[in-house]
Design an enzyme around this catalytic site. Structure first.
Site, PDB file in Angstrom:
ATOM      1  N   HIS A   1       0.850  -1.176   0.042  1.00 21.32           N
ATOM      2  CA  HIS A   1      -0.095  -0.366  -0.024  1.00 21.32           C
ATOM      3  C   HIS A   1       1.028   1.043  -0.015  1.00 21.32           C
ATOM      4  O   HIS A   1       1.893   1.334   0.943  1.00 21.32           O
ATOM      5  CB  HIS A   1      -0.981   0.118   1.521  1.00 21.32           C
TER       6      HIS A   1
ATOM      7  N   TYR B   1      -6.357   9.096   1.430  1.00 25.65           N
ATOM      8  CA  TYR B   1      -6.272  10.182   2.765  1.00 25.65           C
ATOM      9  C   TYR B   1      -5.059  10.805   3.302  1.00 25.65           C
ATOM     10  O   TYR B   1      -4.099  10.807   2.552  1.00 25.65           O
ATOM     11  CB  TYR B   1      -6.927   9.007   3.984  1.00 25.65           C
TER      12      TYR B   1
ATOM     13  N   ASP C   1     -28.953 -20.529  16.310  1.00 26.02           N
ATOM     14  CA  ASP C   1     -30.037 -21.499  16.218  1.00 26.02           C
ATOM     15  C   ASP C   1     -30.158 -22.417  15.335  1.00 26.02           C
ATOM     16  O   ASP C   1     -29.046 -22.564  14.254  1.00 26.02           O
ATOM     17  CB  ASP C   1     -31.277 -20.501  16.018  1.00 26.02           C
TER      18      ASP C   1
END
Length: 818
Positions: free
Chosen positions: A223, A257, A550
């Site tokens: 990255h 960013y 369940d």
């Protein structure tokens, strides 16, 4: 004296875990790392330290919130461990602006302070922004920057003060085991005795796991991160100790960013081509970078960063007067679904995994794993991160690489909640698949299975339903993705006549042996030791009384049960509790069998002529099982219905599957039968008040809170979780709410308000063809009562809704007992 623990990896996860374990009294903790302390050379050493708590996953948000809380309290002589500068996401497109409104709802539902801002407010908060480029933003004041190395060292010091030891320059070469349990870690310096070993080695961890027969579905990906030269407006704003004051800025429309480094900006970029590293690449790193401080940092590739720089200058014009001075391609771990890998090796007791964890979630993950090791279960639900959540195909090298690559590409994408994986589709198909394709099925994907969502062949059915008075409210572009009004018609036809549903992907286990009945009794809340032919709905709980799953348990013989479950994690849980005397066997029979749900008021008219056995309600009542023949096909019929209508789940061997579908399809022509998909199934089960595990309830919820107290028999002998239920009181309730506006839509995760106060969130929702409005489930305070009016925020629009009884259709259970 407690167990001896060895943690492999002294990065942010290993140090956080050492702190959490020693705080709980496990003082014989040793942390080893091949690198130096605490810049070990792994991902922690170069992590930019961004911590954003808002996430679609409540668990991931909780991990991040705890990380913020803990790091904010840590102290380090070098400066602050956590700098709460806040976070700012900006939108430059209308779709992103709408998505920020959705994220603002997530934040509200998770208790994270946040506010949507106009362009001018964003520019005031972050003066480098060109306000003309943006539509608005989402500001979250609690977010900020973690100094990862300081956090690691501060936690390591606390752990050391309690007795832990940190050993640098020590590579873990393997694990010593005896009789199926860990006994130590083999290193270049000898064997370190251990009762528990935790693999927290970052992207190196997959190699260690392979040595103990464990495949970790993760791929190290490079990255890009670059640092600019001096930025004039930043000069004098910050110091070396407090190197940032502006909010972390995310420009996700461009995969970017930004964070301050004193008077420079750091820029992270996800828009470049994926750069996965394979096992050979990592082996080369181990050899070629031995002794180097940063083996997790690869050379910067300027050509990949060129688009990022253009977009950065456009958003932040002040960057036009500087340039990129330094950069690197840092290695991080990616998983197929973006969640960490946590849990204990099923076949090697004491070997634990805490991998694919970013700094953002590090302390929260460490707390959960420490609770798991010490207390037996975490306080948070971690099923999304469970080591055994993946099906077998998802552990193949090809799938891991392609799915992890897609996960990298989608890091900053706007991902719809019904958007399914595109890589390697068609891996698992039912025997009915060819017929479904002929009927124009639109397929969702789950567990590798292709699952019809609706059928284009039913287009004309929608017109018929509309003529009969069924409402078909319009949907906006977002809510209308991966959805069709045809599904409303399919659900309506099921209520009126009969629908055929592919239930093949529903997980099925065969539990057998002389001890099978007692085994299932101990692991479940309801009585399952009933006569042959009985079917029981029951729950599996953990030791805290939380709902692990369940189940539908059908007794097909004195020593043979078919268990309808929810996935690989149920197989893992059952496997871990098998008695050691060989009296119980467990097999996953899903792939070798197939099934059709035949449901609706005309179901008996359709099926009875095909079967010589009496299928009347008196002879074959609800919650019963019958092994019989339809025509010449051997089948197992379960009188259960997930849509709340008369009918059966009909199972057979996969080899008979195509013939079973054709038999039912041909017989159904005279009864108005249609093929129906997952969306119709979801709408009908919500009308009926039926829950979906993993979506509506998890291990964080108890049966009484989820409206499932009827499946618990406190009078039966001890079962797992029973003791915890005795003293429990509801903390919140899962309630049914019905929207007042027929056009209102919810897709899940939306915040729910009483007045201006956020009191809960939506878990799942579906359009009710019977009511002509959306029905949803929401977790609400215990005082929420039938008739209360609430509001739900769906991407910035508020809709009123009313609390209803659990079942909005047929609460008397008359339809299923016809």
């Amino acid at each position: 004296m407690g167990p001896k623990v060895v943690i492999v990896g002294a990065g942010i996860v290993g140090t956080s875990l050492a702190d959490e374990l020693t705080a709980r009294g496990l003082t014989e903790v040793t942390v080893v790392d091949r690198g130096a302390l605490f810049a070990t050379g792994g991902s922690t050493s170069h992590a930019p330290g961004l911590v954003f708590a808002t996430n679609a996953s409540h668990t991931m948000s909780a991990f991040a919130r705890y990380t913020v809380e803990k790091f904010s309290e840590l102290r380090h002589p070098g400066g602050p461990v956590f700098n709460r500068v806040g976070g700012l996401e900006v939108a430059t497109t209308a779709p992103r602006w709408a998505d920020l409104q959705r994220k603002a709802g997530w934040a509200q539902a998770c208790g994270i302070p946040g506010r949507l801002l106009g362009a001018a407010e964003c520019a005031a908060l972050h003066p480098l922004l060109d306000r003309e480029q943006i539509l608005g933003g989402f500001h979250t004041p609690p977010d900020g920057l973690a100094a990862a190395l300081r956090a690691a060292e501060a936690q390591a010091r606390r752990a050391t003060a309690r007795g832990a030891a940190f050993v640098p320059g020590t590579e873990a070469l393997g694990v010593v085991d005896r009789n199926g349990r860990v006994r130590g870690v083999r290193t270049g310096r000898g064997v370190i005795d251990a009762d528990i070993v935790v693999c927290a080695a970052g992207f190196w961890g997959a190699g260690l796991a392979r040595r103990v027969g464990l495949t970790l579905p993760l791929v190290p990906m490079a990255h890009q991160y670059a640092t600019t030269g001096q930025v004039a407006p930043l000069v004098g704003r910050n110091t070396d100790e407090h190197d940032a004051g502006l909010p972390i800025l995310r420009h996700q429309d461009a995969d970017l960013y930004f964070r301050e480094h004193v008077d420079r900006l750091g820029i992270g970029y996800y828009g470049h081509q994926p750069m996965p590293l394979g096992a050979d690449d990592l082996s080369t790193l181990l050899v070629d970078t031995a002794g180097e401080p940063m083996p997790a940092m690869l050379p910067f590739t300027e050509e990949d960063f060129a688009p990022a720089w253009r977009d950065s200058v456009r958003l932040l014009p002040a960057l036009g007067d500087t340039k990129v001075e330094a950069g690197f391609n840092g290695i991080f771990s990616f998983t197929p679904d973006g969640f960490p890998l946590l849990g204990e090796h099923r076949d090697l007791g004491g070997f634990w995994v805490a991998e694919a964890v970013w700094v953002t979630h590090s302390a929260g993950v460490a707390r959960a794993v420490a609770e798991w090791i010490v207390d037996g279960t975490p306080s948070l639900d971690v099923h999304e991160s469970d080591l055994y959540r993946f099906e077998e195909f998802a552990r193949s090298p090809r799938f891991i690489e392609q799915a992890c690559t897609q996960a990298f590409v989608e890091v900053y994408d706007i991902v719809h909640p019904h958007q399914h994986r595109s890589a390697l589709r068609g891996l698992r198909t039912s025997p009915f698949h060819a017929r479904q394709v002929e009927l124009g099925a639109f397929f969702y994907e789950g567990g590798g299975w292709e699952r019809p969502a609706w059928f284009e062949a039913n287009t004309g059915l929608a017109a018929q339903a509309a003529a009969a008075g069924v409402r078909f409210p319009g949907r906006d572009e977002w809510a209308g993705r991966f959805w069709s009004p045809i599904a409303i018609a399919e659900a309506h036809r099921t209520r009126e006549r009969v629908g055929l549903y592919d239930v093949t992907p529903l997980t099925r286990f065969e539990v057998g042996g002389a001890g099978a009945a007692g085994f299932l009794q101990r692991l479940s809340t309801n009585h399952v030791d009933k006569p042959v032919g009985s079917v029981t709905y029951t729950l599996m709980l953990d030791e805290t009384g939380g709902i692990r799953s369940d189940l539908t348990v059908a007794r097909l013989g004195e020593t043979r049960f078919q268990v309808g479950a929810n996935g690989p994690q149920d197989f893992d849980w059952l496997s871990r509790h098998l008695p050691g005397d060989g009296t119980v066997t467990l097999r996953d029979v899903t792939g070798g069998t197939c099934g059709v749900g035949v449901w609706g008021p005309a179901a008996r008219e359709l099926v009875q002529p095909l079967c010589r056995d009496d299928l009347s309600h008196r002879a074959f009542p609800y919650f019963r099982a019958l092994q019989t023949y339809l025509g010449a096909l051997p089948v197992t019929m379960l009188r259960v219905s997930y849509v709340g209508e008369l009918g059966w789940e009909i199972y057979t061997e996969a080899g008979y599957g195509a013939a079973l579908w054709d038999l039912l399809w041909t017989a159904g022509r005279g009864h108005g039968a249609v093929a129906a998909g997952r969306i119709a199934l979801n709408s009908l089960r919500m009308e009926k008040g039926y829950r979906a595990w993993g979506t509506d309830m998890t291990a964080e919820h108890r049966p009484d809170e989820a409206g499932l107290g009827f499946a618990v028999r406190m009078t039966k002998a001890d079962f797992i979780g029973k003791a915890a239920l005795l003293a429990a009181r509801p903390r919140r309730l899962l309630r049914t709410i019905v929207f007042d506006d027929p056009a209102a839509v919810a897709l899940g995760k939306e915040p729910v308000y009483a007045g201006d106060v956020c009191v809960g969130f939506v878990t799942s929702a579906g359009h009710s063809p019977t009511l002509g409005r959306t029905v949803a489930y929401a977790w609400l305070p215990p005082g929420a009562a039938v008739g209360d009016t609430l509001t739900v925020d769906h991407r910035g629009r508020r809709h009123t809704a009313t609390v209803h009884p659990h079942a909005v259709v047929d609460p008397e259970l008359a339809l299923i007992r016809r």
